[in-house]
Write an enzyme that holds these catalytic residues in place. Structure first.
Site, mmCIF file in Angstrom:
data_model
loop_
_atom_site.group_PDB
_atom_site.id
_atom_site.type_symbol
_atom_site.label_atom_id
_atom_site.label_comp_id
_atom_site.label_asym_id
_atom_site.label_seq_id
_atom_site.Cartn_x
_atom_site.Cartn_y
_atom_site.Cartn_z
ATOM 1 N N PHE A 1 20.842 17.135 -32.309
ATOM 2 C CA PHE A 1 22.299 18.367 -32.640
ATOM 3 C C PHE A 1 22.706 18.531 -31.414
ATOM 4 C CE2 PHE A 1 22.081 21.680 -30.583
ATOM 5 C CZ PHE A 1 21.363 21.820 -28.629
ATOM 6 N N LYS A 2 22.516 17.441 -30.021
ATOM 7 C CA LYS A 2 23.966 17.521 -29.573
ATOM 8 C C LYS A 2 24.701 16.735 -30.248
ATOM 9 C CE LYS A 2 21.136 19.071 -25.730
ATOM 10 N NZ LYS A 2 20.269 18.347 -26.268
#
Ligand code: PLP
Length: 498
Positions: free
Chosen positions: A113-114
């Protein structure tokens, strides 16, 4: 919004910055974090949002926070970020599985998700530098527990006017995470394994940011530091977008009625992702409970239960390494808010954290945490969640998402709250192949991660992402290691080569 929104430091009420200045600096003076002076309200009706794609939603949210960017600048940043680097046009699709809604935030370049924020941060940063007439080269210093590092490297590699240095705990990331980082191409990148844990890496980086002497030395050489960690407001705001987008998609698909509450469960480490959900709620998005899920490093669970934040405890290496964190940096922003935006008080809490490793909030502050529910999952519970959800629904989740799924089950049992729940699904199972496969069946326990990719494909029916294929055969380009005390010298050495 015509008026400019300013950002304040959580530790100094005098310090004030525009959005672009806050993005450039990363961290405020004396270690404070920048927070928006006021959380803006969403000003687009849900029915309109429901018809928007990710990019348009991103613009509607970000324009409220980054008010000193022109429409053209912001739209260009968004277009450059959310493009074919993602393997689905939806960018963040939702999967309904066993009555829960998994928001898949791992469809970007590095399959965690970064990417949601780090694919836009370089563009925001370069634009900010131009706006503020900065001629120095921007040096990104980053501490990573595994996923930030690669996502930041992918975002900044080859971006003119920047260099990026990533420190990761040599023995604290998964083999695939490590391989992703050490195969990074780009003259402007440096990856270093430190002999220490993530908190030590993060502390080392924070100390370099706060070191005025070092900053002067760097400025003389034509450099200035900035941060790609989630302490940068340029990362936090893009994370608000997907909660707004998810809610609108839930309405569009008929899973929610417009205005109906939605709970959110977030696997939490540095408290960035869940804080973004909290900000989304404060913008008026109908979010009910914010369920904060921890692994065995359950500092946050204890904090929500007792009002005491205490990092004096053993650091545990778990199967969800990106959540192996004892100092959750972004919690400071919440503390500041529930302390009545009192920078003096916040500074005292953080000084106490630095000196004694703990602080306790007042009952009045604790009373404002009602919107949160904290719990944690043990390693066994995490593995059981992976096994259970695969067994019953054929859906394979990664260990971080599994921590959230396990905590969501506990929440359900404890409260019976049947509010629809969005679970932030933060990594592809392919990033943690061995531990995922071993959770499903013990026979995979001793097999190397890469060997199991094909079997995970067969089992899940989901093709391995491009990111995995690419690193399989890629050469190792980074072999540097250092002691915690040697981080400064590594930075100076790399920049000296200019
Ligand atoms: C970083 C990360 C987390 C934790 O997110 P925070 O914003 O630090 O709380 C959870 N899961 C994965 C896969 C991550 O990479």
């Amino acid at each position: 919004m015509d008026e400019d929104m300013f950002y304040r430091s959580t530790r100094n009420s005098e310090e004030k910055a525009t959005a672009s200045q806050a993005i450039l600096k990363g961290l405020a003076e004396n270690g404070g974090l920048f927070v928006p002076e006021e959380i803006p309200s969403l000003d687009v009706p849900m029915e309109k949002l429901a018809d928007m794609g990710y990019q348009d939603t991103a613009y509607e949210v970000m324009k409220l926070f980054f008010t000193d960017f022109t429409e053209e600048e912001l739209k260009r940043c968004i277009q450059n970020a959310y493009d074919s680097k993602f393997d689905t046009q939806e960018i963040a699709p939702i999967r309904k599985v066993q009555g829960a809604y998994y928001l898949e935030l791992f469809h970007g370049a590095t399959i965690a998700f970064k990417d949601m924020a780090l694919s836009i941060l370089p563009h925001l940063l370069i634009t900010s530098a131009k706006k503020n007439h900065v001629d120095n080269e921007i040096v990104i210093l980053t501490a990573t527990s595994g996923d930030t590092g690669k996502a930041a490297l992918a975002g900044f590699a080859g971006v003119e006017g920047t260099k990026i240095i990533v420190f990761y705990p040599k023995d604290g990331v998964s083999p695939i995470q490590e391989k992703q980082m050490v195969t990074q191409k780009g003259e402007n990148t440096l990856v270093v394994g430190i002999h220490g844990n993530f908190d030590q890496a993060q502390t080392g980086v924070k100390e370099m940011f706060a070191d005025k002497g070092l900053a002067e030395e760097m400025a003389a050489a034509g450099y200035q530091f900035s941060s790609a960690n989630s302490i940068n407001i340029g990362r936090l705001v893009p994370q608000i977008v997907y909660y707004v987008y998810a809610y609108a998609q839930m309405v569009k698909k008929g899973w929610l009625k417009d205005g109906e509450a939605m709970n959110v469960t977030v696997p939490t480490g540095n408290f960035g992702n869940i804080l973004a959900a909290y900000y989304a709620k404060n913008m008026g998005l109908p979010i009910g409970k914010l369920v904060c899920a921890s692994n065995e490093n359950k500092v946050l669970y204890d904090f929500f239960a007792t009002g005491i934040y205490d990092k004096n405890r053993e650091f545990i290496l778990t199967s969800s390494p990106s959540m192996d964190i004892l100092v959750s940096s972004n919690l400071e922003r919440l503390i500041y808010q529930i302390a009545g935006e009192d920078a003096q008080k916040t500074r005292e809490f953080m000084a106490s954290l630095q000196e004694e490793g703990k602080y306790g909030i007042t009952p009045g502050m604790k009373g404002q945490l009602e919107g949160f529910y904290g719990n944690y999952a043990t390693e066994e519970e995490t593995a059981a969640a992976i096994r259970g959800i695969y067994g019953e629904a054929g859906y394979v989740i990664d260990p971080h998402t599994a921590v959230a799924a396990a905590v969501y089950q506990k929440y359900l049992k404890e409260t019976g709250d049947s509010t629809k729940t969005l679970i932030a699904s933060t990594a592809s199972p392919y990033k943690f192949t061995r531990s995922v496969m071993a959770s499903i069946d013990g026979k995979y326990q001793d097999r190397p991660d890469f060997e199991l990719v094909g079997e995970l494909e067969d089992l899940s029916g989901v093709k391995a992402p491009k990111a995995i294929e690419e690193i399989r055969s890629a050469p190792v380009l980074h072999r540097a290691e250092c002691e915690v005390s040697g981080m400064r010298d590594v930075v100076k050495g790399f920049l000296g080569k200019r």
